[in-house]
Design a protein around this motif. Structure first.
Motif, PDB file in Angstrom:
ATOM      1  N   UNK A 112       8.337  -7.001   1.467  1.00  0.00           N
ATOM      2  CA  UNK A 112       6.898  -7.242   1.272  1.00  0.00           C
ATOM      3  C   UNK A 112       6.008  -6.331   2.131  1.00  0.00           C
ATOM      4  N   UNK A 113       6.348  -6.187   3.403  1.00  0.00           N
ATOM      5  CA  UNK A 113       5.544  -5.339   4.287  1.00  0.00           C
ATOM      6  C   UNK A 113       5.749  -3.868   3.967  1.00  0.00           C
ATOM      7  N   UNK A 114       6.959  -3.485   3.605  1.00  0.00           N
ATOM      8  CA  UNK A 114       7.247  -2.101   3.244  1.00  0.00           C
ATOM      9  C   UNK A 114       6.424  -1.696   2.016  1.00  0.00           C
ATOM     10  N   UNK A 115       6.349  -2.573   1.049  1.00  0.00           N
ATOM     11  CA  UNK A 115       5.562  -2.301  -0.156  1.00  0.00           C
ATOM     12  C   UNK A 115       4.078  -2.239   0.193  1.00  0.00           C
ATOM     13  N   UNK A 116       3.605  -3.177   1.022  1.00  0.00           N
ATOM     14  CA  UNK A 116       2.191  -3.173   1.426  1.00  0.00           C
ATOM     15  C   UNK A 116       1.830  -1.856   2.113  1.00  0.00           C
ATOM     16  N   UNK A 117       2.700  -1.394   3.016  1.00  0.00           N
ATOM     17  CA  UNK A 117       2.453  -0.134   3.710  1.00  0.00           C
ATOM     18  C   UNK A 117       2.502   1.059   2.752  1.00  0.00           C
ATOM     19  N   UNK A 118       3.400   1.003   1.776  1.00  0.00           N
ATOM     20  CA  UNK A 118       3.466   2.057   0.768  1.00  0.00           C
ATOM     21  C   UNK A 118       2.185   2.129  -0.053  1.00  0.00           C
TER      22      UNK A 118
END
Length: 176
Positions: A141-147
């Motif tokens: 979830x955080x990786x996608x948000x940062x992407x």
């Protein structure tokens, strides 16, 4: 590094894993092999620090991110760029929402905000019975948000900043 890998365990020095790139096209991401031969047949795509498939030299290569160096070949080929959202395996991309699919509008990169934040991804997954599920819950979830944030803010200056931060992290404190 290739010689050390060959001396440490049987098999090729390089790993070519299928990843989803720009516009959803699959390509082979090149890395130095850090796991036993045919590791994908005995485990998932997410790897923890205590994963028994990781070789001795592989653990060191992963710790210092040296296994990623051959991705420069992917950059030269045009499959990847230096900076951009990290490429994912197909099953992870299949879970993207319509909004998250915007990540596929760019070439995937060797580094990005998430690479820096989760440089200790294997430590986060350590002890997990199902590293792929743990990845989905604890990291994705955080990786996608940062992407998505990168897609919105990307510029020459942002890329330069991420490259410099990545180099600093490579040679800095590895306990993070």
């Amino acid at each position: 590094l290739a010689v050390l890998i060959k001396l440490d365990s049987p098999g090729p020095a390089f790993y070519r894993g299928a990843r989803v790139g720009r516009d959803g096209k699959t390509f082979r991401m090149i890395k130095f092999r850090t796991m036993v031969l045919d590791a994908e047949k005995v485990g998932g795509s997410s790897t923890s620090t205590d994963d028994p498939r990781v070789t001795r030299i592989g653990a060191t290569l992963r710790r210092y991110k040296l296994d990623e160096l051959p991705q420069l070949i992917n950059v030269i080929r045009g499959d990847m760029s230096l900076v951009g959202p990290r490429p994912q395996v197909q099953w992870a991309v299949d879970l993207y929402s319509d909004e998250e699919r915007i990540l596929l509008s760019l070439r995937p990169g060797i580094t990005d905000y998430a690479s820096l934040k989760f440089s200790n991804e294997a430590d986060i997954l350590k002890g997990s019975e199902d590293p792929d599920q743990a990845y989905l819950e604890l990291i994705a979830p955080e990786k996608i948000r940062l992407g998505l944030e990168y897609v919105r803010l990307r510029s020459f200056w942002v890329d330069l900043k991420l490259i410099l931060l990545t180099i600093t992290r490579m040679f800095g404190d590895r306990r993070r």
